[in-house]
Design an enzyme around this catalytic site. Structure first.
Site, mmCIF file in Angstrom:
data_model
loop_
_atom_site.group_PDB
_atom_site.id
_atom_site.type_symbol
_atom_site.label_atom_id
_atom_site.label_comp_id
_atom_site.label_asym_id
_atom_site.label_seq_id
_atom_site.Cartn_x
_atom_site.Cartn_y
_atom_site.Cartn_z
ATOM 1 N N HIS A 46 1.252 -11.203 10.055
ATOM 2 C CA HIS A 46 2.622 -11.687 9.509
ATOM 3 C C HIS A 46 2.943 -12.953 10.145
ATOM 4 C CE1 HIS A 46 6.667 -10.848 7.951
ATOM 5 N NE2 HIS A 46 7.176 -11.146 8.956
ATOM 6 N N LEU B 126 0.887 -1.234 -0.126
ATOM 7 C CA LEU B 126 -0.048 -0.010 -0.004
ATOM 8 C C LEU B 126 1.168 1.348 -0.034
ATOM 9 C CD1 LEU B 126 -2.618 -1.275 2.731
ATOM 10 C CD2 LEU B 126 -2.938 -0.906 0.495
HETATM 11 C C1 GRF Z 1 -0.442 -15.869 6.263
HETATM 12 O O1 GRF Z 1 0.512 -16.695 6.509
HETATM 13 C C2 GRF Z 1 -0.433 -14.496 6.600
HETATM 14 O O2 GRF Z 1 0.239 -14.460 7.660
HETATM 15 C C3 GRF Z 1 0.460 -13.803 5.619
HETATM 16 O O3 GRF Z 1 -0.012 -14.295 4.446
HETATM 17 C C4 GRF Z 1 -0.507 -15.591 4.621
HETATM 18 C C5 GRF Z 1 -2.189 -15.447 4.271
HETATM 19 O O4 GRF Z 1 -2.731 -16.845 4.053
HETATM 20 N N1 GRF Z 1 0.444 -12.337 5.715
HETATM 21 P P1 GRF Z 1 -4.171 -16.858 3.923
HETATM 22 O O5 GRF Z 1 -4.502 -16.368 2.596
HETATM 23 O O6 GRF Z 1 -4.987 -16.255 5.189
HETATM 24 O O7 GRF Z 1 -4.298 -18.452 3.859
#
Ligand code: GRF
Length: 184
Positions: free
Chosen positions: A104, A88
């Site tokens: 994260h 963003l």
């Molecule tokens: C997760 O591991 C999250 O921490 C990261 O991207 C991944 C997304 O997975 N930012 P999902 O699309 O929610 O299955």
């Protein structure tokens, strides 16, 4: 208490999004938020199908200006990033200061950017930390809201680690959001 109006941004599988939707329908997020819509920058995101099946309105756009115009139709309290892979702009972040939240899969103090589980696996980490944080102009540099330490020493493969980590993320993200929405 006023329920918070939230929009979820996704790019892929949307498993965190799905959990947040479930919790908002029948679980710990039920009394604290309304999901206004889901926005994906990727038209092929599996999460779009999942959101549609759960009767949540979806939009696809890769243009920040277009996304801003969509958001103008709503009165938004929080934007929840759930696997949203587009960075963003500082302008966008300034429009929604302290209202954008991300999850994260690592400790943002230790590792920023994509593939946090791969990083943990390749570095033979026994323990890692999932981080929920505010989004600022940097990549994974925003103020940490809460972290959860997870023991990943039993994960033999990267796939196993990702599956295990995601299950922890799902519960953690919804819990942290419930607590935040109740407080702020
Ligand atoms: C997760 O591991 C999250 O921490 C990261 O991207 C991944 C997304 O997975 N930012 P999902 O699309 O929610 O299955």
């Amino acid at each position: 208490m006023n329920k918070k109006n939230i929009v979820i941004f996704i790019s892929g599988n949307g498993s965190n999004m799905e959990k947040i939707i479930f919790e908002s329908k029948t679980g710990i997020l039920k009394d604290v938020c309304n999901i206004l819509c889901v926005i994906s920058n990727n038209k092929n995101a599996l999460g779009l199908k999942k959101a549609g099946l759960l009767n949540i309105k979806t939009f696809v756009s890769n243009s920040e200006n277009e996304i801003i115009n969509i958001l103008k139709n709503y009165n938004i309290d929080y934007i929840i990033l759930a696997g949203f892979m587009k960075i963003l702009s500082p302008y966008f972040v300034s429009l929604y200061k302290n209202k954008i939240i991300n999850i994260h899969p690592a400790d943002t103090n230790e590792y920023k950017g994509k593939n946090g589980y791969k990083w943990a696996f390749e570095n033979s980490k026994k323990i890692t930390k999932i981080t929920v944080h505010y989004v600022d102009e940097g990549i994974d540099t925003g103020e940490i809201i809460k972290q959860k330490e997870i023991n990943i020493s039993n994960c033999q493969t990267l796939d196993e680690l990702i599956s295990f980590g995601l299950i922890q993320e799902h519960n953690f993200y919804s819990n942290v959001l419930a607590e935040l929405f109740r407080k702020n």
